[in-house]
Design a protein around this motif. Structure first.
Motif, short mmCIF file in Angstrom:
data_model
loop_
_atom_site.label_atom_id
_atom_site.label_comp_id
_atom_site.label_asym_id
_atom_site.label_seq_id
_atom_site.Cartn_x
_atom_site.Cartn_y
_atom_site.Cartn_z
N ALA A 198 0.82 -1.22 0.00
CA ALA A 198 0.00 0.00 0.00
C ALA A 198 0.85 1.26 0.00
O ALA A 198 0.43 2.30 -0.53
N THR A 199 2.04 1.19 0.59
CA THR A 199 2.87 2.39 0.70
C THR A 199 3.88 2.53 -0.43
O THR A 199 4.50 3.59 -0.57
N GLN A 200 4.05 1.48 -1.22
CA GLN A 200 5.03 1.54 -2.32
C GLN A 200 4.81 2.70 -3.29
O GLN A 200 5.77 3.34 -3.72
N PRO A 201 3.56 3.03 -3.65
CA PRO A 201 3.36 4.14 -4.59
C PRO A 201 3.86 5.49 -4.07
O PRO A 201 4.04 6.42 -4.85
N LEU A 247 -4.00 5.98 3.87
CA LEU A 247 -4.01 4.52 4.04
C LEU A 247 -5.30 4.01 4.71
O LEU A 247 -5.40 2.83 5.05
N ALA A 248 -6.27 4.89 4.90
CA ALA A 248 -7.48 4.50 5.64
C ALA A 248 -8.20 3.33 4.99
O ALA A 248 -8.71 2.44 5.67
N GLY A 249 -8.25 3.29 3.67
CA GLY A 249 -9.01 2.25 2.98
C GLY A 249 -8.22 1.02 2.60
O GLY A 249 -8.75 0.15 1.89
N VAL A 250 -7.00 0.90 3.07
CA VAL A 250 -6.17 -0.25 2.70
C VAL A 250 -6.71 -1.53 3.32
O VAL A 250 -7.01 -1.58 4.52
N HIS A 251 -6.84 -2.56 2.51
CA HIS A 251 -7.37 -3.85 2.97
C HIS A 251 -6.22 -4.76 3.40
O HIS A 251 -5.21 -4.87 2.72
#
Length: 575
Positions: free
Chosen positions: A357-360, A430-434
């Protein structure tokens, strides 16, 4: 996690309809690399049509799905058809999945034919075992790693399974049959419990449920490895999914020791066995929410609140029928997530959601070098792993994710940096990261906040305090301050990230020793490159040492938790 439509290729878009017993969920997700593991959602909508309720008359008898309900379903499908066209979803990438209520409907064929005639879409009915397997894969998608029992509580049925998914291994292990399905969904149990209360057969119903659950557990043939792990740790972890259990989880969150509970998403929420089995408090909270609107519980509808007694009945039966349960984890993943997750390669499934999720947001070449430097700021081994096991808390995945986001809030004004960073995992980017534990959301948010000094405005003080209350150990809170201070130094040394030409600017090495009073002393040796003047970073160096000051930065003050810190500057680093 926000995903820009302009960056999405139609080839990677997937539309899924999960036609369950209590509602119909429409969604469009992206499986485009490199974020396929977290299956970013571009669109989602739920229609509250209960196909289960539609099949029972007021007198309780079974009946076909009425035409009014069918027309409402068809209308919602037609609207979603239009939505898929708006997003550019290819026809071959649209999947309609139906479960218990559609599978057992008296007029199932006619119902599905009307959907086909109006949209051209075939409805795929999941057999009981396949529904359990897909549901288990949905749970597997919900967390970085899992090892324990799984229960999925739908409207008409409940599935029991076991699951093993390790971060260092590829693939997911589960029973060959996927799961054992039982006719004890939240809506079904509500109806049967009401009948049992009228006829005085509640004890008989409980015995029936317990017998079925015990038999299901035997049929699953839980591996000895999993049983041994449970014995060693004091019980199984029970992973729960499905609307009925999620409603139960939200009620538990509303009565948590940390109030208000600072993380709104249910996925990754943990409860102890005692908390999970405290059915009386949960029923009272749900009853209060039904009586007065102002007491309503976040994300618990009137329908879900009304089903709480039936879920409580099931929870009590589980407690006596299943082997020892140590803790429960609530998972958001269901049929939709399980279907999508099943299409990914084992290599992608094994990726850590937080890192993906944080790579972008990673600056070119920055994260690996920064994460290595952060690791070097930890001594190789803890002084006393029994009380201060930082190596198990600050994992490589956590530090990688932190490094990826370390510069994200740099463009904000200083007034906003700590607050924006603190909200990153709950209402920020990052709120919507699954697929993330609540513990990881908490750690990353506090790390990012502390990287900018950790001082938040009064409006965010309570929120930060509540997040800190979720951290299991005061030692971890101290290390959060330390890592944040080291990160602030690295961000000053590498303001544009780490490029090949700048890699030799700084080297770190940490070790343990004792001070004059034989107390633990963390020594951080810092070696600057030949072209770097350490005086330029005197403030950042001083802030690292301040973390070791008892009065100011130890957790609990002078008599609290922490380590003294000595910063040693060495000669020039090798280019």
């Amino acid at each position: 996690m926000a995903v820009a439509m302009s960056q999405q290729s139609p080839d990677h878009l997937r539309a899924v309809v999960d036609m369950g017993s209590n509602g119909i969920r429409f969604s469009i997700s992206s499986l485009q690399p490199p974020t396929a593991r977290i299956m970013p959602t571009l669109y989602q909508h739920r229609v509250g049509i209960s196909l289960y309720d539609a099949q029972y008359s007021a007198a309780g008898g079974r009946q076909p799905i009425d035409q009014h309900t069918i027309q409402a379903v068809v209308s919602s499908f037609q609207q979603f058809n239009s939505t898929c066209k708006d997003f550019g979803v290819l026809d071959d990438n649209i999947t309609i999945l139906a479960t218990e209520a559609t599978r057992t409907a008296l007029n199932s064929d006619d119902f599905r034919n009307q959907i086909k005639q109006s949209t051209g879409w075939d409805v795929t009915m999941l057999p009981k075992e396949e529904e359990g397997r897909v549901g288990a894969m949905g749970v597997a998608s919900s967390l970085p790693e899992l090892s324990g029992l799984v229960m999925d509580l739908g409207g008409g049925s409940t599935q029991l399974s076991w699951l093993i998914k390790r971060q260092d291994a590829e693939g997911v292990s589960m029973p060959e049959q996927g799961a054992v399905s039982m006719p004890y969904g939240a809506a079904a149990m509500s109806r049967r419990l009401q009948e049992a209360e009228k006829t005085g057969t509640v004890a008989k119903l409980k015995h029936e449920v317990q017998t079925a659950v015990k038999q299901a557990y035997e049929d699953l043939k839980v591996p000895k490895e999993l049983q041994e792990t449970a014995r060693r740790k004091g019980g199984f972890t029970l992973y729960l999914s499905g609307g009925g259990f999620r409603g139960w989880g939200y009620v538990l969150m509303s009565s948590h020791r940390v109030t208000p509970y600072p993380i709104p998403v249910i996925n990754g929420f943990k409860a102890t066995r005692k908390e999970f089995l405290d059915t009386q408090d949960v029923k009272q909270a749900a009853a209060a929410s039904l009586e007065e609107d102002e007491d309503s519980i976040f994300r618990v509808s009137e329908r879900r609140a009304g089903q709480v007694p039936a879920v409580a009945f099931l929870v009590n039966a589980l407690a006596e029928a299943l082997p020892q349960i140590k803790e429960v984890r609530f998972c958001q993943g269901g049929v939709r997530e399980g279907h999508l997750f099943s299409t990914l390669s084992p290599e992608v499934c094994a990726q850590h959601p937080l890192v993906v999720a944080t790579q972008p947001f990673d600056s070119p070449n920055a994260s690996t070098a920064i994460a290595d430097l952060l690791l070097a700021a930890f001594p190789p081994e803890p002084m006393d792993a029994a009380v201060d096991d930082y190596k198990s808390v600050f994992t490589l995945a956590t530090l990688d994710a932190f490094a990826n986001l370390m510069y994200y809030h740099s463009s904000h004004s200083k007034d906003l940096q700590t607050s924006s960073a603190l909200r990153t995992t709950t209402s920020g980017v990052l709120a919507g990261v699954h697929g993330v534990f609540h513990e990881d959301r908490t750690l990353l948010a506090l790390l990012l906040c502390n990287r900018y000094g950790g001082e938040v405005p009064p409006s965010d003080e309570q929120f930060k305090h509540n997040l800190e209350q979720l951290v299991d150990s005061p030692w971890t809170l101290w290390w959060l301050n330390y890592v944040g201070a080291v990160a602030a130094l690295l961000a000053s040394v590498f303001p544009a990230g780490v490029a090949d030409r700048s890699k030799g600017r700084i080297q770190l090495k940490a070790s343990w020793s004792k001070d004059k009073k034989h107390r633990s002393l963390l020594t951080l040796r810092i070696t600057f490159g030949r072209d770097v003047d350490s005086q330029a970073f005197s403030k950042e160096l001083s802030n690292i040492e301040k973390v070791g000051k008892k009065k100011k930065r130890w957790i609990g003050g002078r008599d609290g938790i922490g380590h003294k810190i000595a910063v040693e500057l060495k000669g020039a680093a090798s280019p």
